[in-house]
Design a protein around this motif. Structure first.
Motif, PDB file in Angstrom:
ATOM      1  N   PRO A1140       0.827  -1.222   0.000  1.00 28.35           N
ATOM      2  CA  PRO A1140       0.000   0.000   0.000  1.00 28.35           C
ATOM      3  C   PRO A1140       0.856   1.265   0.000  1.00 28.35           C
ATOM      4  CG  PRO A1140      -0.808  -1.571   1.598  1.00 28.35           C
ATOM      5  CD  PRO A1140       0.503  -2.114   1.126  1.00 28.35           C
ATOM      6  N   LEU A1141       0.249   2.355  -0.464  1.00 31.75           N
ATOM      7  CA  LEU A1141       0.959   3.631  -0.540  1.00 31.75           C
ATOM      8  C   LEU A1141       1.266   4.163   0.858  1.00 31.75           C
ATOM      9  CD1 LEU A1141      -0.970   5.496  -3.390  1.00 31.75           C
ATOM     10  CD2 LEU A1141       1.274   4.421  -3.513  1.00 31.75           C
ATOM     11  N   LYS A1142       2.449   4.782   1.001  1.00 35.37           N
ATOM     12  CA  LYS A1142       2.868   5.393   2.256  1.00 35.37           C
ATOM     13  C   LYS A1142       3.217   6.871   2.010  1.00 35.37           C
ATOM     14  CE  LYS A1142       4.769   1.134   4.233  1.00 35.37           C
ATOM     15  NZ  LYS A1142       5.981   0.504   4.814  1.00 35.37           N
ATOM     16  N   VAL A1143       3.113   7.646   3.081  1.00 34.37           N
ATOM     17  CA  VAL A1143       3.385   9.087   2.997  1.00 34.37           C
ATOM     18  C   VAL A1143       4.577   9.399   3.903  1.00 34.37           C
ATOM     19  CG1 VAL A1143       2.482  11.416   3.331  1.00 34.37           C
ATOM     20  CG2 VAL A1143       0.958   9.572   2.570  1.00 34.37           C
ATOM     21  N   GLN A1144       5.537  10.163   3.358  1.00 35.83           N
ATOM     22  CA  GLN A1144       6.757  10.498   4.109  1.00 35.83           C
ATOM     23  C   GLN A1144       7.095  11.990   3.895  1.00 35.83           C
ATOM     24  OE1 GLN A1144      10.282   8.709   2.590  1.00 35.83           O
ATOM     25  NE2 GLN A1144      11.542   9.290   4.334  1.00 35.83           N
ATOM     26  N   PRO A1145       7.138  12.809   4.979  1.00 33.23           N
ATOM     27  CA  PRO A1145       7.591  14.208   4.846  1.00 33.23           C
ATOM     28  C   PRO A1145       9.088  14.253   4.523  1.00 33.23           C
ATOM     29  CG  PRO A1145       6.360  13.877   6.886  1.00 33.23           C
ATOM     30  CD  PRO A1145       6.673  12.525   6.356  1.00 33.23           C
ATOM     31  N   THR A1146       9.497  15.228   3.693  1.00 34.66           N
ATOM     32  CA  THR A1146      10.901  15.420   3.322  1.00 34.66           C
ATOM     33  C   THR A1146      11.255  16.898   3.481  1.00 34.66           C
ATOM     34  OG1 THR A1146      10.426  15.851   1.001  1.00 34.66           O
ATOM     35  CG2 THR A1146      10.713  13.547   1.648  1.00 34.66           C
ATOM     36  N   ALA A1147      12.531  17.197   3.229  1.00 34.87           N
ATOM     37  CA  ALA A1147      12.984  18.589   3.335  1.00 34.87           C
ATOM     38  C   ALA A1147      12.337  19.478   2.298  1.00 34.87           C
ATOM     39  CB  ALA A1147      14.518  18.653   3.187  1.00 34.87           C
ATOM     40  N   GLY A1149       9.238  18.673   0.751  1.00 31.97           N
ATOM     41  CA  GLY A1149       7.780  18.601   0.724  1.00 31.97           C
ATOM     42  C   GLY A1149       7.265  17.273   1.260  1.00 31.97           C
ATOM     43  N   ILE A1150       6.459  16.551   0.445  1.00 32.62           N
ATOM     44  CA  ILE A1150       5.820  15.285   0.850  1.00 32.62           C
ATOM     45  C   ILE A1150       6.103  14.249  -0.228  1.00 32.62           C
ATOM     46  CG2 ILE A1150       3.642  14.141   1.349  1.00 32.62           C
ATOM     47  CD1 ILE A1150       2.591  16.819   2.306  1.00 32.62           C
ATOM     48  N   ARG A1151       6.446  13.053   0.226  1.00 32.69           N
ATOM     49  CA  ARG A1151       6.760  11.953  -0.703  1.00 32.69           C
ATOM     50  C   ARG A1151       5.754  10.825  -0.487  1.00 32.69           C
ATOM     51  NH1 ARG A1151      10.705   7.623  -1.051  1.00 32.69           N
ATOM     52  NH2 ARG A1151      11.729   7.590  -3.089  1.00 32.69           N
ATOM     53  N   ILE A1152       5.055  10.425  -1.585  1.00 28.36           N
ATOM     54  CA  ILE A1152       4.122   9.299  -1.561  1.00 28.36           C
ATOM     55  C   ILE A1152       4.781   8.159  -2.337  1.00 28.36           C
ATOM     56  CG2 ILE A1152       1.796   8.532  -2.106  1.00 28.36           C
ATOM     57  CD1 ILE A1152       0.938  11.458  -2.158  1.00 28.36           C
ATOM     58  N   TYR A1153       4.860   6.956  -1.728  1.00 35.56           N
ATOM     59  CA  TYR A1153       5.591   5.883  -2.404  1.00 35.56           C
ATOM     60  C   TYR A1153       4.960   4.535  -2.076  1.00 35.56           C
ATOM     61  CZ  TYR A1153       7.697   4.868   2.139  1.00 35.56           C
ATOM     62  OH  TYR A1153       7.888   4.524   3.443  1.00 35.56           O
ATOM     63  N   SER A1154       5.320   3.540  -2.916  1.00 38.40           N
ATOM     64  CA  SER A1154       4.904   2.147  -2.719  1.00 38.40           C
ATOM     65  C   SER A1154       6.112   1.259  -2.932  1.00 38.40           C
ATOM     66  CB  SER A1154       3.787   1.767  -3.699  1.00 38.40           C
ATOM     67  OG  SER A1154       3.516   0.380  -3.614  1.00 38.40           O
ATOM     68  N   SER A1182       8.081  12.495 -10.283  1.00 34.04           N
ATOM     69  CA  SER A1182       7.751  11.071 -10.109  1.00 34.04           C
ATOM     70  C   SER A1182       8.898  10.238 -10.650  1.00 34.04           C
ATOM     71  CB  SER A1182       6.452  10.718 -10.858  1.00 34.04           C
ATOM     72  OG  SER A1182       6.587  10.977 -12.237  1.00 34.04           O
ATOM     73  N   GLY A1183       9.028   9.015 -10.108  1.00 36.83           N
ATOM     74  CA  GLY A1183      10.097   8.137 -10.543  1.00 36.83           C
ATOM     75  C   GLY A1183       9.965   6.769  -9.910  1.00 36.83           C
ATOM     76  N   SER A1184      10.976   5.936 -10.146  1.00 32.63           N
ATOM     77  CA  SER A1184      10.930   4.567  -9.627  1.00 32.63           C
ATOM     78  C   SER A1184      12.331   4.020  -9.523  1.00 32.63           C
ATOM     79  CB  SER A1184      10.083   3.684 -10.545  1.00 32.63           C
ATOM     80  OG  SER A1184      10.645   3.650 -11.841  1.00 32.63           O
ATOM     81  N   THR A1185      12.470   3.001  -8.672  1.00 30.15           N
ATOM     82  CA  THR A1185      13.689   2.203  -8.566  1.00 30.15           C
ATOM     83  C   THR A1185      13.289   0.743  -8.704  1.00 30.15           C
ATOM     84  OG1 THR A1185      13.479   2.078  -6.165  1.00 30.15           O
ATOM     85  CG2 THR A1185      14.727   3.942  -7.058  1.00 30.15           C
ATOM     86  N   MET A1186      14.197  -0.178  -8.507  1.00 28.69           N
ATOM     87  CA  MET A1186      13.897  -1.600  -8.629  1.00 28.69           C
ATOM     88  C   MET A1186      12.884  -2.055  -7.578  1.00 28.69           C
ATOM     89  SD  MET A1186      15.392  -2.964 -11.204  1.00 28.69           S
ATOM     90  CE  MET A1186      15.317  -4.691 -10.786  1.00 28.69           C
ATOM     91  N   ASP A1187      12.840  -1.327  -6.430  1.00 24.94           N
ATOM     92  CA  ASP A1187      11.949  -1.776  -5.363  1.00 24.94           C
ATOM     93  C   ASP A1187      11.011  -0.685  -4.859  1.00 24.94           C
ATOM     94  OD1 ASP A1187      14.404  -1.564  -2.670  1.00 24.94           O
ATOM     95  OD2 ASP A1187      13.818  -0.183  -4.284  1.00 24.94           O
ATOM     96  N   GLN A1188      10.872   0.425  -5.603  1.00 28.61           N
ATOM     97  CA  GLN A1188      10.019   1.503  -5.098  1.00 28.61           C
ATOM     98  C   GLN A1188       9.519   2.363  -6.256  1.00 28.61           C
ATOM     99  OE1 GLN A1188      11.278   5.078  -2.540  1.00 28.61           O
ATOM    100  NE2 GLN A1188      10.875   3.464  -1.017  1.00 28.61           N
ATOM    101  N   ILE A1189       8.242   2.784  -6.138  1.00 24.89           N
ATOM    102  CA  ILE A1189       7.645   3.735  -7.077  1.00 24.89           C
ATOM    103  C   ILE A1189       7.184   4.924  -6.242  1.00 24.89           C
ATOM    104  CG2 ILE A1189       5.871   4.122  -8.816  1.00 24.89           C
ATOM    105  CD1 ILE A1189       5.733   1.065  -9.144  1.00 24.89           C
ATOM    106  N   TRP A1190       7.538   6.197  -6.653  1.00 27.47           N
ATOM    107  CA  TRP A1190       7.283   7.335  -5.778  1.00 27.47           C
ATOM    108  C   TRP A1190       6.800   8.551  -6.555  1.00 27.47           C
ATOM    109  CZ3 TRP A1190      10.397  11.144  -7.517  1.00 27.47           C
ATOM    110  CH2 TRP A1190      11.604  10.774  -8.136  1.00 27.47           C
ATOM    111  N   LEU A1217      -3.359   1.572  -6.492  1.00 23.58           N
ATOM    112  CA  LEU A1217      -3.139   1.777  -5.066  1.00 23.58           C
ATOM    113  C   LEU A1217      -3.500   3.235  -4.743  1.00 23.58           C
ATOM    114  CD1 LEU A1217       0.345   0.049  -4.718  1.00 23.58           C
ATOM    115  CD2 LEU A1217      -1.880  -0.922  -4.120  1.00 23.58           C
ATOM    116  N   SER A1218      -4.192   3.453  -3.625  1.00 25.44           N
ATOM    117  CA  SER A1218      -4.674   4.807  -3.317  1.00 25.44           C
ATOM    118  C   SER A1218      -4.380   5.170  -1.865  1.00 25.44           C
ATOM    119  CB  SER A1218      -6.192   4.919  -3.552  1.00 25.44           C
ATOM    120  OG  SER A1218      -6.510   4.641  -4.894  1.00 25.44           O
ATOM    121  N   THR A1219      -4.307   6.499  -1.623  1.00 29.61           N
ATOM    122  CA  THR A1219      -4.221   7.053  -0.266  1.00 29.61           C
ATOM    123  C   THR A1219      -4.856   8.434  -0.295  1.00 29.61           C
ATOM    124  OG1 THR A1219      -2.782   7.578   1.588  1.00 29.61           O
ATOM    125  CG2 THR A1219      -1.960   8.144  -0.591  1.00 29.61           C
ATOM    126  N   ASP A1220      -5.359   8.861   0.858  1.00 28.04           N
ATOM    127  CA  ASP A1220      -6.066  10.144   0.941  1.00 28.04           C
ATOM    128  C   ASP A1220      -5.288  11.054   1.902  1.00 28.04           C
ATOM    129  OD1 ASP A1220      -7.777  12.237   0.921  1.00 28.04           O
ATOM    130  OD2 ASP A1220      -9.591  11.046   1.312  1.00 28.04           O
TER     131      ASP A1220
END
Length: 1342
Positions: A1140-1147, A1149-1154, A1182-1190, A1217-1220
Motif C-alpha cells: 500500500p501507498l505510504k506518505v513520508q515528509p521530506t525537506a 515537501g511530501i513523498r508518496i511511495y509504494s 515522479s520516478g521509480s527504482t527496482m523496489d520503489q515507485i514514488w 493503489l490509493s491514499t487520501d
C-alpha cells in the motif's frame, strides 16, 4: 569701656593696678619664706589666704569683662539701623569726552555693602578699560567717577546699599551729547533705545544652502530674542534685487525666526541671498549663497537646462530671445538649442525645427496683442535637456505706440490726449521705409531693421523684404506669402560666405510703395566664437569647508556674461559643477582635509569656453587668523615677591600653532599696566617676580601665531602677593577633557605646583551641571593619577569639572573649572582602527576630520606618555596617522590614545588593545607574511568517455610566475602522454589526465603551489573504497565505449500484449554490418522464431500463446568481428506485488511511495490526484527504482490535499493503489509547517537591472524560513564565487549581492537559491551592462 551711666573705664589703669597687686603678692611670698621660724601652721594659713585672694580677683575680673561685653552689644543694638539714602543721586547731562561724577550720601549701621549698576548690569572696574571707573566710599559719601564719557555711557545708573537690617537704592540718568548736533539727550536714539528695550540680533550666521531644480528650499535665520515691533519689517534680497511675497516664494516672520521659502527652485533662483532686519541705527544684515543643482536629465548624458531666458526688442509680430548656456554639458558638447512658446496655456509649441547654435535668436510669426512665454532646451549627442524656466510673460505690441500719443495738460490737472495718427495727412500709397540695415549678424541668421516712412499715413502698414546678391540687380521677394507688420525681420536661409543687399517696401490697403534704398552689403555666416578661458586661477583658503577662487579677467576688453567654476578632488577624474549661475564667489560645501583643484570657464552668447588651466591643488582648511584671547587666569603658587600664574589657551587658535603668549601685570594701587615679558612665553604657566609683598595684582595676556598677535584677554581677579604657608596643596590646573562620547569622557589635569606639607597623594574630582552651583564629588576614594575616565553621565547634558588635590595635611583648594562640555558623540567623530598592513605589521590608525598645517598627532599609551619608540613607530600622511607595532606581543597590550593639536574643537580617540584582539591581529599578520593560496574547489574526480580519469582542483587566480609540483606517492610527476598535467595559472586550474586508470594509479596525489610568498598544498588520497569506486566506473565506461564500437543495442528487450492477445518481445540494435549476426535465445537455447529487420535494426519475437513453457530468460545477441552485445528479459518471476501507498515528509515537501518486489522499465505507472492525471513538473516529481515507485510533491499547499492513486500496468493488467491526504491532522500540520517555515524569497529582486559599466551594482532581496535557509547565488546556472569584485552581505532576512566596477562580462541571468529542510525557492534577475555613451538596450527597443 563705657558704663551704662555714661562714665568710662580706663583699661590702662586697670592693667597697672593688676601688675601692682601681683608684685605685692610676690613680695608677700618672699616675706613668708623668711618667717619659717613662726611655724608650719602660720605658713599654711598664709598660703591659703594668698590662694583665695588670687581666685577672688580672677572671678571679679571675669564678671567685669562679661558685663562690659553685654553693655557694648546693647549699645550697638540701640544704634543699628537699615541704610538710608540721605542725599540721592541726581541726573547729569554732559558733553562727549567729559568727566561725570555721581554722588550720594547714606546713613547706615553697621557699614553697608555698596554695588553700582549701569542699566541693571553690575559695574566692575577691573573689566573696564584702565581708569574708566573709580568707586569710593568715604564716611557715608558714595562716589562713582566716569572718565572720558562716550555716547555708550548714556544710561541709567543706580547704586544698591545693603546691610543685615535692610537695603536702599538710588537712581540717576546720565546723558552724553556730541558737540555738533543732537546726537544724544532725551531725544537721542540711545535714549529711545533704552526706553524700548533690547533689540533682537542674529543668533546664528546664515550658511550656504544646496538645493536642486524643481525642488523647494527654505532659507531661515534665527534671532537672539523676540523681534521688537519696529524690527518686523524684514526684507530679503537676491543679488541685490528686492524679493516680494508671491505664489513662487513665501516670506514669513515669527517672533524669533524669519524664513524665505521658494516652492519650486530654478537655476535662476541661485545667488546671494541677503536678509535685512531694521534697527534704530539702520539695519543688520546677513548673506548666504544658495546653490541650485541641475535636475536629473530624462536621458543619461543629456546637458543641463539653459537659464535666464529673456525677451528683447518686442514688436507686433517678432522679438529677440536670449538665454545663458548651462554649466553642465552632460559629457559631450552642446551643438544647439530648441525654443518653445506658450500662449497662456500648458501647451508648448516648437519655434524652430533645426537647433539654434548661439544663445540668441529672433522669433517670428507671432500674433499682435497675444501674450507669450518662452523656454529653451539644450541638445547634445546624448539627448535633449530639461526645459529652462519660462521667461516672463510678454505681450506683442508696437514699441513706438506710446511715442505716437501726445498728452496736453490744461485747467489744473485736466489732460487732452492726441494721437499722431489723427494728425497724419491723407496719404494713400505709402512712402518707402528708410535706414535699412542689419542689426545683428549671426551664423544662423541675419536680423534686419528699418525706420517707418515719415509721414506714414493713418492706415496701418506692413512690409515686404527683398534681397539681392551684392553686385547684381536681380531682386527676390523674401516674404511674399506673409507680410511683416513690424520694422524688424530675420532671414535664416542665407548662403554662408555670400554678400547680400536688402531693401524694403511699405504696403497698406491702397498699395505698395517704391522700394527703399538698398542696404550696405551684408555677408552671412559670421560665426560667433566662444570667449577664451581665464588665464590663471588662484585658490585661497577661507574656512574649513570653503575656499576663495580668483582668476584674471579676459584681455582686450572682452566682457563675458559671467564665469562657471568647476572643482575636482585630487585623485579622481570627475569634475563637479560648482555654480549654475555665471558669477564669481567663494566655493563652499567642500570636504575638510580633502585636496581639490579648480578650473574656470567663461560664458557668452556663443556658449561656454574651454577650461582654464587647472589651479594648484589646495587642501581645504581654514585660513590662518589671529587667535582669540586667553582666559581663566589662576594663581598656582605665591612667594613673598613672586607669583606663578596659569591660564587657559584661546578657544580659537586661528588655524595655526600658538607660538607664545605676552603677559601684562597691573598693581591695583596704580593706573597703568606693565609688560611682564618681551619674548613670547611658550607655556601657559609663568612665574612673575619683583612684586611688592601685600599688594594686589591682576594679570592679562594675549596669544600670538603666524598671523599675528590676538586680542588681549579680560583682566584676571585681584591676587594678593603674600607667601603661601598653608599645609594643604595648591590647586591643580589645566583641567581639560578628551574622548567625549555618549555618557563618558576622559578628564586630564596637571599636578599643583605648590605641594604644602608633603607630596600630593591623590585627587578628588567634582562635577556640576552648567547653570547650577551644586558641586558633586565623583570619586569616593582619591585617584593617584592625573587623569580619570568619567562614566555614567547623562547624554546630551552640559557639565563642568574641577579637581582638588590631597596630601597628608588635607584637601587643597579646587582648580579653575573646566570649560563646559556637552556629553555626546559629535557627528563625524572617528575612532582608532586596528589592522594589519601589506607587510604584516599590526597598526592602529586614526583619521581626523579636521586639522591645520601645524597640527600634530600625539600618541600615548595608558595616558602616561608616548609609547616606547623601541616597540612602535608612527607614520603621518595627510589627515591620517598610523601607530605601527614593530613586533606585536603581550608587551603591547594596553590603552592607546591619540590627540590632534592646534584645532579649535577637541579631536581625540582611544582604544584598549586586548589579548583577544592581539591574537587575531597576529594571526592575520602571520597569514600576510606567510600567505596561503586560496582554494576555490578541492580535488574533484571526473571519469570521462573511454574510461579516462580526470583529477582536478581550482584555486584563486595566479600570476604567470606561479609554480606547480605534483607529487604522487612521494615522487614528483611530470607530464607524459599517459599522465598529462595541465596548469592554467590565469584560471587557477590544475588537472591530471590519466589515460589507462589501473592499480598503478592508486595512492596519494599532492599539488604543491607557490606564487611569490604565497604557497599551499592540497592532497587527494585515492585508496581503498574511493579508488575501487573510480576504477569500477572507469572500467564500466571503458567497456561501454568498446561495446559501442561494434554492434550494440540501443533499446533493450521489452514486451507488450497485442490486440490479438499475443506477447510480442522487441529490441533494437545499431551500428550493424551485413555480416552482423542477430540471434534469439531462451534459457541459453537458440530460439528460431525470432525475426530481425536489418534496415531498422529491430528484432522481434512473437509468442502467439503464452504458456508455462514460455517461462524463462529471453536473450538477444548481436555480434560480428568488432564484438558483441547482449540484452535480456526475465519472464521467469511472479507477477507484480506492490505494498500500500505510504506518505513520508521530506525537506522539500511530501513523498508518496509504494514498495514493490519487482519492477522493470517496461511497466507503465500513472499517478492521479482526484481522478486527474498528474504530469511531472516543477512541483511534482515522479520516478521509480527496482523496489520503489514514488511521487514527490514540492512545497505543498492546501490545494494538494485529496485522494492520490497509483496505477501500475504490467503489460497485462492494471493495478491501483490509493491514499487520501485530506483529514489527516498530522499531515495538515506538516503542510502548514512546510508552508510557513519553508525557505522563500519574499521580495526585492527586479525582473531586469540595467547599469552602465564601471559602476557598482547592489541587488537586495528579503528571504524567510525556519530554520534559516542556506543561500546560494548562481550566474548563468553556475555558482557565484564571492571574491574580488563579488561580495555578499547577509543582515537578518536581507541579502545583498554587490558587484563592483561592473563590465560586459557581468551581463547574464542571476538567481538566488534558498533552501532549508522544509523546502526551497528561487528568485531571478537579468542584469544588462551597457558601455559609456551607449543607450541601454531596453531604451533602444522602446
Amino acid at each position: 569701656l563705657q558704663r551704662p551711666c555714661g562714665c568710662f573705664i580706663n583699661i590702662g589703669c586697670c592693667r597697672e593696678s593688676k601688675l601692682r597687686r601681683e608684685a605685692t603678692i610676690i613680695e608677700l611670698e618672699k616675706r613668708g619664706q623668711k618667717r619659717v621660724r613662726f611655724g608650719n601652721e602660720m605658713e599654711k594659713l598664709e598660703k591659703a589666704v594668698i590662694r583665695n585672694c588670687r581666685l577672688l580677683r580672677v572671678k571679679a575680673d571675669r564678671k567685669a569683662l562679661e558685663k562690659a561685653r553685654r553693655e557694648k552689644e546693647y549699645i550697638e543694638l540701640l544704634s543699628s539701623r537699615p541704610p538710608l539714602i540721605w542725599i540721592p543721586l541726581r541726573v547729569h547731562a554732559v558733553w562727549e569726552r567729559m568727566r561725570v561724577k555721581l554722588t550720594c550720601t547714606i546713613l547706615a549701621s553697621p557699614p553697608p555693602q555698596v554695588t553700582w549698576y549701569k542699566n541693571g548690569v553690575h559695574i566692575d572696574p577691573r573689566l573696564a578699560p584702565a581708569g574708566k571707573y573709580r568707586i569710593q566710599n568715604k564716611f557715608g559719601m558714595l562716589t562713582l567717577d566716569i572718565n572720558r564719557c562716550s555716547l555708550e555711557d548714556s544710561a541709567e545708573y543706580s547704586v544698591e546699599v545693603k546691610n543685615p537690617y535692610g537695603e536702599a537704592y538710588s537712581f540717576a540718568t546720565v546723558l552724553v551729547q556730541k558737540y555738533y548736533g543732537k546726537e544724544s539727550g532725551f531725544d537721542s536714539e540711545i535714549y529711545k533705545r533704552s526706553l524700548i528695550g533690547q533689540e533682537a540680533d542674529f543668533a546664528f550666521s546664515l550658511k550656504p544652502l544646496f538645493s536642486r531644480e524643481k525642488e523647494p528650499f527654505t532659507l531661515s535665520c534665527f534671532f537672539s530674542s523676540d523681534l521688537l515691533q519696529h524690527q518686523r519689517d524684514i526684507t530679503w534680497f537676491r543679488d541685490g534685487e528686492f524679493l516680494k511675497d508671491s505664489d513662487r516664494q513665501q516670506i514669513k516672520c515669527l517672533d524669533r525666526e524669519a524664513s524665505l521659502t521658494v516652492l519650486c527652485a530654478y537655476k535662476e533662483d541661485e545667488g546671494f541671498y541677503t536678509v535685512r532686519v531694521p534697527t534704530l541705527d539702520g539695519y543688520n544684515q546677513q548673506s548666504a549663497y544658495v546653490f541650485v543643482r541641475d535636475a536629473a536629465a530624462a536621458t543619461a548624458g543629456a546637458p543641463g537646462s539653459p537659464l535666464n531666458v529673456k525677451c528683447h526688442d518686442v514688436n507686433k509680430d517678432c522679438l529677440l530671445l536670449s538665454w545663458v548656456a548651462p554649466s553642465d554639458c552632460g559629457g559631450s558638447p552642446i551643438f544647439g538649442y530648441f525654443i518653445e512658446r506658450s500662449a497662456g496655456t500648458d501647451e508648448w509649441v516648437p519655434c524652430n525645427e533645426m537647433p539654434v547654435k548661439t544663445c540668441k535668436c529672433p522669433v517670428l510669426c507671432l500674433v499682435e496683442g497675444k501674450t507669450y512665454q518662452f523656454r529653451v532646451k539644450a541638445v547634445n549627442q546624448s539627448g535633449i535637456s530639461n526645459p529652462s524656466k519660462a521667461s516672463d510673460p510678454v505681450t506683442m505690441k508696437d514699441p513706438n505706440e506710446e511715442k505716437r500719443v501726445m498728452t496736453i495738460p490744461y485747467d489744473e490737472g485736466k489732460k487732452i490726449t492726441i494721437s499722431k495718427d489723427e494728425l497724419e495727412g491723407k496719404i494713400k500709397i505709402p512712402l518707402p521705409p528708410t535706414n535699412v540695415h542689419a542689426s545683428e549678424i549671426r551664423e544662423d541668421y541675419v536680423a534686419l531693421s528699418w525706420d517707418e516712412p515719415d509721414p506714414r499715413g493713418k492706415e496701418p502698414l506692413s512690409y515686404y523684404v527683398e534681397k539681392s546678391i551684392a553686385g547684381s540687380n536681380s531682386w527676390q521677394n523674401v516674404n511674399l506669402e506673409r507680410a511683416v507688420n513690424s520694422p524688424r525681420f530675420a532671414l535664416f536661409d542665407l548662403v554662408k560666405g555670400k554678400s547680400y543687399c536688402f531693401r524694403v517696401r511699405s504696403a497698406n490697403k491702397y498699395g505698395v510703395s517704391e522700394p527703399s534704398l538698398p542696404s550696405e552689403p551684408i555677408t552671412a555666416g559670421t560665426t560667433l566664437a566662444p570667449l577664451p578661458p581665464p588665464s590663471q586661477v588662484l585658490v585661497f583658503r577661507d574656512t574649513k569647508t570653503s575656499v576663495v577662487v580668483h582668476w584674471d579677467k579676459l584681455k582686450d576688453g572682452q566682457e563675458p556674461l559671467g564665469y562657471y567654476v568647476y572643482c575636482r578632488e585630487v585623485g579622481t577624474d570627475e569634475w563637479q559643477t560648482v555654480n549654475n549661475k555665471p558669477v564669481t564667489f567663494t566655493v563652499p560645501g567642500l570636504q575638510p582635509g580633502k585636496e581639490y583643484v579648480f578650473c574656470v570657464k567663461s560664458v557668452n552668447e556663443a556658449g561656454v569656453s574651454d577650461s582654464s588651466p587647472e589651479s594648484d591643488p589646495i587642501i581645504v582648511r581654514p585660513a590662518i587668523s589671529c587667535p582669540s584671547a586667553p582666559r581663566d587666569f589662576a594663581l598656582l603658587s605665591c612667594g613673598k615677591n613672586d607669583m606663578t600664574i596659569g591660564w587657559k589657551a584661546p578657544k580659537r587658535k586661528g588655524g595655526g600653532k600658538i607660538l607664545g603668549y605676552f603677559l601684562d601685570q597691573h598693581d591695583a594701587a596704580e593706573l597703568d599696566w606693565h609688560e611682564v615679558n618681551i619674548r613670547p612665553i611658550a607655556q601657559r604657566v609663568y612665574k612673575v617676580t619683583d612684586l611688592n609683598e601685600g599688594h594686589f595684582y591682576e594679570f592679562r595676556a594675549c596669544a600670538t601665531n603666524m598671523a599675528g598677535v590676538g586680542k588681549v584677554s579680560e583682566p584676571s581677579d585681584l591676587f594678593k602677593c603674600e607667601e603661601w604657608t598653608m599645609l594643604q596643596p595648591g590647586p591643580p590646573y589645566d583641567v581639560r577633557f578628551t574622548e567625549v562620547r555618549d555618557a563618558n569622557l576622559m578628564l586630564h589635569w596637571e599636578a599643583p605646583l605648590y605641594t604644602g606639607a608633603g607630596p600630593v597623594t591623590g585627587y578628588y574630582i567634582d562635577v556640576c551641571e552648567e547653570g547650577s552651583e551644586e558641586w558633586k564629588q565623583l570619586n569616593k576614594q582619591p585617584t593617584a593619577s592625573t587623569h580619570m575616565r568619567v562614566s555614567d553621565l547623562e547624554m546630551g547634558k552640559c557639565y563642568i569639572f574641577r579637581v582638588r588635590a590631597l596630601n597628608k595635611a588635607g584637601i587643597g583648594p579646587p582648580s579653575i573649572p573646566s570649560d563646559p562640555v556637552v556629553v555626546e558623540t559629535k557627528p563625524g567623530t572617528n575612532e582608532i582602527e586596528l589592522g594589519v598592513d601589506k607587510e604584516g605589521f599590526v597598526y592602529m590608525a586614526f583619521e581626523t576630520p579636521d586639522m591645520c598645517d601645524s597640527s600634530e598627532f600625539i600618541w600615548s599609551k595608558d595616558y602616561e606618555g608616548p609609547p616606547d619608540p623601541n616597540r612602535v613607530r608612527t607614520e603621518d600622511k595627510g589627515n591620517k596617522s598610523k601607530l605601527i607595532l614593530k613586533n606585536a606581543s603581550e608587551k603591547d597590550l594596553g590603552t592607546y590614545s591619540v590627540e590632534v593639536t592646534d584645532v579649535d574643537d577637541e579631536i581625540s580617540a582611544s582604544h584598549t588593545l586586548t589579548q583577544e584582539e592581539l591574537d587575531n591581529l597576529r594571526k592575520i599578520s602571520h597569514e600576510i607574511r606567510n600567505p596561503l593560496i586560496e582554494l576555490i574547489s578541492g580535488w574533484n574526480i571526473d571519469v570521462l568517455e573511454k574510461g579516462v580519469v580526470r583529477l582536478w582542483l581550482e584555486v584563486e587566480e595566479l600570476s604567470p610566475e606561479a609554480e606547480l609540483h605534483l607529487i604522487f606517492n612521494g615522487k614528483e610527476l611530470s607530464s607524459t602522454p599517459t599522465h598529462k598535467i595541465n596548469f592554467d595559472r590565469a584560471k587557477g586550474l590544475i588537472e591530471l589526465i590519466i589515460q589507462d586508470f589501473c592499480d598503478d594509479d592508486k595512492g596519494t596525489y599532492t599539488a604543491q603551489l607557490q606564487d611569490g610568498k604565497a604557497k599551499n598544498q592540497f592532497t587527494l588520497a585515492l585508496v581503498d573504497d574511493s579508488f575501487d569506486k573510480v576504477e569500477a566506473e572507469a572500467d564500466a565506461k571503458r567497456r561501454d565505449w568498446r561495446r559501442k564500437q561494434g554492434p550494440h543495442f540501443i533499446e533493450n528487450l521489452q514486451w507488450k500484449v497485442t490486440e490479438d492477445c499475443e506477447v510480442l518481445l522487441m529490441c533494437k540494435a545499431t551500428n550493424m554490418k551485413k555480416d552482423t549476426n542477430f540471434k534469439w535465445f531462451l534459457d541459453k537455447k537458440a530460439h528460431l522464431d525470432g525475426l530481425y529487420d536489418p534496415p531498422t535494426g529491430t528484432g522481434t519475437l512473437r509468442i502467439k500463446k503464452l504458456t508455462k513453457e514460455d517461462k524463462g530468460i529471453y536473450k538477444a545477441v548481436v555480434s560480428d568481428d568488432r564484438g558483441e552485445d547482449i540484452t535480456e528479459l526475465d519472464l521467469s518471476k511472479e507477477a507484480l506485488s506492490a505494498k500500500p501507498l505510504k506518505v513520508q515528509p521530506t525537506a522539500e515537501g511530501i513523498r508518496i511511495y509504494s514498495e514493490v518486489k519487482y519492477y522493470t522499465d517496461y511497466m507503465k505507472t500513472t499517478w492521479y490526484h482526484k481522478y486527474k492525471r498528474l504530469e511531472s513538473g516543477e512541483r511534482l516529481k515522479s520516478g521509480s527504482t527496482m523496489d520503489q515507485i514514488w511521487l514527490h510533491i514540492l512545497n505543498p499547499t492546501d490545494s494538494d490535499k485529496g485522494k492520490y492513486t497509483l496505477e501500475i500496468f504490467d503489460g497485462k493488467d492494471a493495478h491501483k493503489l490509493s491514499t487520501d491526504l485530506s483529514g489527516k491532522g498530522e499531515l495538515e500540520q506538516n503542510i502548514s509547517v512546510l508552508g510557513k517555515n519553508r525557505a522563500k524569497v519574499v521580495q526585492g529582486l527586479p525582473d531586469v537591472a540595467t547599469i552602465m559599466e564601471d559602476k557598482t551594482l547592489c541587488l537586495t532581496c528579503c528571504i524567510s524560513g525556519d530554520p534559516y535557509p542556506e543561500i546560494t547565488w548562481f550566474k548563468n546556472e553556475k555558482a557565484v564565487v564571492f571574491k574580488d569584485r563579488y561580495k555578499m552581505d547577509v543582515k537578518g532576512i536581507v541579502v545583498t549581492i554587490t558587484i563592483e566596477k561592473v563590465c560586459s562580462d557581468d551581463t547574464g541571468k542571476y538567481r538566488i537559491y534558498v533552501k532549508n529542510k522544509y523546502g526551497s525557492e528561487t528568485g531571478q534577475v537579468t542584469i544588462s551592462v551597457y558601455k559609456h555613451g551607449e543607450e541601454p538596450i531596453e531604451l533602444r527597443e522602446k
